[in-house]
Design a protein around this motif. Structure first.
Motif, mmCIF file in Angstrom:
data_model
loop_
_atom_site.group_PDB
_atom_site.id
_atom_site.type_symbol
_atom_site.label_atom_id
_atom_site.label_comp_id
_atom_site.label_asym_id
_atom_site.label_seq_id
_atom_site.Cartn_x
_atom_site.Cartn_y
_atom_site.Cartn_z
ATOM 1 N N GLY A 10 0.727 -1.262 -0.002
ATOM 2 C CA GLY A 10 0.032 0.028 0.011
ATOM 3 C C GLY A 10 0.832 1.131 0.052
ATOM 4 N N ALA A 11 2.175 1.284 0.099
ATOM 5 C CA ALA A 11 2.936 2.411 -0.006
ATOM 6 C C ALA A 11 3.456 2.529 -1.622
ATOM 7 C CB ALA A 11 4.113 2.238 1.009
ATOM 8 N N GLY A 12 2.964 1.326 -2.497
ATOM 9 C CA GLY A 12 3.801 1.881 -3.728
ATOM 10 C C GLY A 12 2.609 2.666 -4.541
ATOM 11 N N TYR A 13 2.935 2.794 -5.860
ATOM 12 C CA TYR A 13 2.293 3.663 -6.896
ATOM 13 C C TYR A 13 0.808 3.024 -6.908
ATOM 14 C CZ TYR A 13 0.722 5.251 -11.481
ATOM 15 O OH TYR A 13 0.074 5.826 -12.477
ATOM 16 N N ILE A 14 0.449 1.939 -7.209
ATOM 17 C CA ILE A 14 -0.825 1.477 -7.275
ATOM 18 C C ILE A 14 -1.274 1.282 -6.077
ATOM 19 C CG2 ILE A 14 -2.225 -0.351 -8.283
ATOM 20 C CD1 ILE A 14 -0.190 -0.822 -10.621
ATOM 21 N N GLY A 15 -0.675 0.677 -5.130
ATOM 22 C CA GLY A 15 -1.349 0.289 -3.741
ATOM 23 C C GLY A 15 -1.682 1.668 -3.052
ATOM 24 N N SER A 16 -0.965 2.832 -2.933
ATOM 25 C CA SER A 16 -1.350 4.085 -2.353
ATOM 26 C C SER A 16 -2.569 4.738 -3.134
ATOM 27 C CB SER A 16 -0.061 4.996 -2.480
ATOM 28 O OG SER A 16 0.106 5.388 -3.754
ATOM 29 N N HIS A 17 -2.692 4.542 -4.189
ATOM 30 C CA HIS A 17 -4.019 5.074 -4.894
ATOM 31 C C HIS A 17 -5.052 4.160 -4.393
ATOM 32 C CE1 HIS A 17 -1.188 7.441 -7.506
ATOM 33 N NE2 HIS A 17 -2.179 7.944 -7.679
ATOM 34 N N MET A 18 -4.963 2.874 -4.345
ATOM 35 C CA MET A 18 -5.965 2.118 -3.884
ATOM 36 C C MET A 18 -6.451 2.409 -2.381
ATOM 37 S SD MET A 18 -7.680 -0.473 -5.173
ATOM 38 C CE MET A 18 -9.420 0.171 -4.454
ATOM 39 N N VAL A 19 -5.374 2.490 -1.623
ATOM 40 C CA VAL A 19 -5.682 2.729 -0.296
ATOM 41 C C VAL A 19 -6.539 4.033 -0.233
ATOM 42 C CG1 VAL A 19 -4.710 3.800 1.804
ATOM 43 C CG2 VAL A 19 -3.734 1.828 0.655
ATOM 44 N N ARG A 20 -6.160 5.103 -0.867
ATOM 45 C CA ARG A 20 -6.776 6.586 -1.088
ATOM 46 C C ARG A 20 -8.383 6.229 -1.548
ATOM 47 N NH1 ARG A 20 -5.465 11.633 -2.208
ATOM 48 N NH2 ARG A 20 -3.356 11.353 -1.084
ATOM 49 N N ASP A 28 -12.473 0.762 6.152
ATOM 50 C CA ASP A 28 -11.270 0.776 7.366
ATOM 51 C C ASP A 28 -10.123 0.162 6.663
ATOM 52 O OD1 ASP A 28 -10.608 1.262 10.257
ATOM 53 O OD2 ASP A 28 -9.716 -0.530 9.860
ATOM 54 N N VAL A 29 -8.860 0.737 6.424
ATOM 55 C CA VAL A 29 -7.783 0.043 5.759
ATOM 56 C C VAL A 29 -6.421 -0.223 6.271
ATOM 57 C CG1 VAL A 29 -6.135 0.477 3.770
ATOM 58 C CG2 VAL A 29 -8.501 1.271 3.606
ATOM 59 N N VAL A 30 -5.970 -1.273 6.297
ATOM 60 C CA VAL A 30 -4.614 -1.575 7.016
ATOM 61 C C VAL A 30 -3.830 -1.819 5.812
ATOM 62 C CG1 VAL A 30 -3.249 -3.203 8.462
ATOM 63 C CG2 VAL A 30 -5.645 -2.689 8.995
ATOM 64 N N VAL A 31 -2.500 -1.288 6.148
ATOM 65 C CA VAL A 31 -1.346 -1.425 5.244
ATOM 66 C C VAL A 31 -0.014 -2.020 5.610
ATOM 67 C CG1 VAL A 31 0.367 -0.034 3.623
ATOM 68 C CG2 VAL A 31 -2.154 0.637 3.777
ATOM 69 N N ILE A 32 0.498 -3.248 4.552
ATOM 70 C CA ILE A 32 1.651 -3.705 5.223
ATOM 71 C C ILE A 32 2.386 -3.440 3.906
ATOM 72 C CG2 ILE A 32 3.041 -5.763 5.488
ATOM 73 C CD1 ILE A 32 0.588 -7.049 6.699
ATOM 74 N N ASP A 33 3.561 -3.064 4.170
ATOM 75 C CA ASP A 33 4.478 -2.647 2.973
ATOM 76 C C ASP A 33 6.000 -2.687 3.460
ATOM 77 O OD1 ASP A 33 6.249 -1.284 0.869
ATOM 78 O OD2 ASP A 33 4.180 -0.920 0.016
ATOM 79 N N ASN A 34 7.236 -3.503 2.930
ATOM 80 C CA ASN A 34 8.430 -3.298 3.192
ATOM 81 C C ASN A 34 9.316 -2.225 2.947
ATOM 82 O OD1 ASN A 34 8.927 -3.927 0.685
ATOM 83 N ND2 ASN A 34 9.513 -6.116 0.799
ATOM 84 N N LEU A 35 8.697 -1.261 2.050
ATOM 85 C CA LEU A 35 9.158 0.182 1.589
ATOM 86 C C LEU A 35 10.391 -0.473 0.821
ATOM 87 C CD1 LEU A 35 8.789 2.109 5.003
ATOM 88 C CD2 LEU A 35 7.462 1.956 3.128
ATOM 89 N N SER A 36 10.452 -1.400 0.271
ATOM 90 C CA SER A 36 11.560 -1.665 -0.630
ATOM 91 C C SER A 36 11.406 -0.772 -2.023
ATOM 92 C CB SER A 36 11.464 -3.102 -1.230
ATOM 93 O OG SER A 36 10.437 -3.639 -1.785
ATOM 94 N N ASN A 37 10.117 -0.684 -2.251
ATOM 95 C CA ASN A 37 9.954 0.180 -3.423
ATOM 96 C C ASN A 37 8.914 1.463 -3.219
ATOM 97 O OD1 ASN A 37 11.383 -1.088 -5.807
ATOM 98 N ND2 ASN A 37 9.966 -3.016 -5.133
ATOM 99 N N GLY A 38 8.163 1.141 -2.012
ATOM 100 C CA GLY A 38 7.329 2.214 -1.609
ATOM 101 C C GLY A 38 7.648 3.589 -0.922
ATOM 102 N N HIS A 39 6.834 4.241 -0.507
ATOM 103 C CA HIS A 39 7.187 5.396 0.169
ATOM 104 C C HIS A 39 6.117 5.659 1.424
ATOM 105 C CE1 HIS A 39 9.634 6.625 -3.067
ATOM 106 N NE2 HIS A 39 8.766 6.097 -4.029
ATOM 107 N N VAL A 40 6.813 5.961 2.743
ATOM 108 C CA VAL A 40 5.766 6.198 3.672
ATOM 109 C C VAL A 40 4.855 7.419 3.607
ATOM 110 C CG1 VAL A 40 5.652 6.759 6.139
ATOM 111 C CG2 VAL A 40 7.330 5.015 5.353
ATOM 112 N N LYS A 41 5.436 8.334 2.789
ATOM 113 C CA LYS A 41 4.620 9.671 2.708
ATOM 114 C C LYS A 41 3.487 9.074 1.475
ATOM 115 C CE LYS A 41 8.269 12.845 3.728
ATOM 116 N NZ LYS A 41 9.242 14.141 2.960
ATOM 117 N N ALA A 42 3.605 8.190 0.713
ATOM 118 C CA ALA A 42 2.483 7.901 0.072
ATOM 119 C C ALA A 42 1.235 7.331 0.518
ATOM 120 C CB ALA A 42 2.995 6.969 -1.062
ATOM 121 N N ILE A 43 1.429 6.672 1.718
ATOM 122 C CA ILE A 43 0.368 6.142 2.506
ATOM 123 C C ILE A 43 -0.813 7.109 3.307
ATOM 124 C CG2 ILE A 43 -0.500 4.550 4.387
ATOM 125 C CD1 ILE A 43 2.316 3.335 3.944
#
Length: 331
Positions: A10-20, A28-43
């Protein structure tokens, strides 16, 4: 306990838009991401974020044990074709084993709905275009093979463990939130439209068009582009479909129209009013000549009606995001 949606990646490009999108629909949304390609600020800050990896069953058990998860969205596969050719085992580990680990824990907690991010790469080099869901599947790179294997795993496991699933085969995704709050920010960037826009923004010296001898109308490979907002809308329709008893199924997501690399470059020059250097380069490994979706099935069964997937809307939102966020999510 409130029912929650788990978004993996959910911190990636598609995942963050899906969370929004899910949050805006009062989920109600829970996100798991290892941040290898995602960004905390995108969540989106309204979501509950846990840093973790899909292969870590302890993290999954922690989340499933403390939240009443209704549905899992899977956006956490590795996805770069050239990298998959160099490091295939990385893709088999994260993508294939990661899904097995997820389903193992889902069945233990009796979570029965899974929405999966698949790819047109499962088709390989298609014999006909546009491509139907039942077209031959002969992946020509490890990335595409892992996506096909994952679909097959879901099919067998779904039948064995009572998990209903929807797999969306993406073609090419681009664009950004219309308010430019989140957008595409890979490092390094590997997708065509943001790469070309970086040249327009003078963030790179030139654009390489890889291969000019494909069997297409102008010699450059052709792809089907869908706006990120239309993509996540399709996933939300998939969620409603599963919640109302829909059977496990596969859907293409595409605009039914393809553009060549050269046509994309020229459209961006015209749309931004900026000229930039373009050079021909050798082909990349594992690239089919043309990938264009027949998206009749998703329109008929899920009622999907894309609103933003014309090329100008895709370019404009991507260009706005880049101008307002020239360093992506970095300061």
């Amino acid at each position: 306990m409130v029912m929650s949606i788990l978004v993996l990646g959910g911190a990636g490009y598609i995942g963050s838009h899906m969370v929004r999108k899910l949050l805006d629909e009062n989920e109600d949304v829970v996100v798991i991401d290892n941040l290898s390609n995602g960004h905390v600020k995108a969540i989106d800050k309204r979501a509950f974020f846990i840093k973790g990896d899909i292969r870590d069953k302890d993290i999954l058990k922690l989340v499933f044990g403390n939240f009443k998860i209704d549905t899992v969205f899977h956006f956490c596969a590795d996805m770069q074709i050239p990298e998959s050719l160099k490091f295939p085992n990385k893709y088999f580990d994260n993508n294939v084993y990661g899904l097995i680990a997820l389903i193992d824990v889902m069945k233990d907690f009796k979570i029965d709905k899974l929405i999966f991010s698949s790819s047109a790469a499962v088709y390989g080099i298609p014999k006909k275009s546009p491509i139907l869901e039942n077209s031959d599947k002969n992946p020509i790179n490890p990335y595409g093979l892992t996506k096909l294997m994952m679909e097959q795993i879901m099919s067998w496991d779904g039948a064995a463990y009572g998990i209903n699933w929807v797999s969306f085969r993406y073609f090419n995704v681009a664009g950004a939130q219309l308010d430019s709050s989140i957008g595409e920010a890979h490092s390094p960037e590997s997708h065509l439209i943001p790469i070309v826009l970086e040249a327009a923004a003078h963030k790179r010296d030139y654009v390489s068009m890889c291969g000019n001898d494909y069997q297409t109308r102008d010699g450059y490979n052709i792809r089907d582009y869908v706006h990120i907002l239309d993509l996540v809308e399709a996933h939300f329709l998939g969620l409603k479909y599963l919640r109302t008893g829909g059977n496990s199924d596969v859907f293409n997501i595409g605009s039914k129209k393809g553009y060549s690399v050269k046509e994309i470059v020229n459209a961006i020059k015209e749309r931004t009013g900026i000229d930039f250097k373009v050079v021909d380069a050798p082909r990349r490994g594992g690239d089919p000549d043309e990938l264009v979706a027949d998206s009749t099935k998703i329109r008929r069964i899920l009622g999907w009606n894309p609103k933003y997937s014309d090329l100008n809307s895709i370019i404009d939102s991507s260009w706005s995001w880049l101008r307002k966020n020239p360093n992506g999510f970095k300061k």
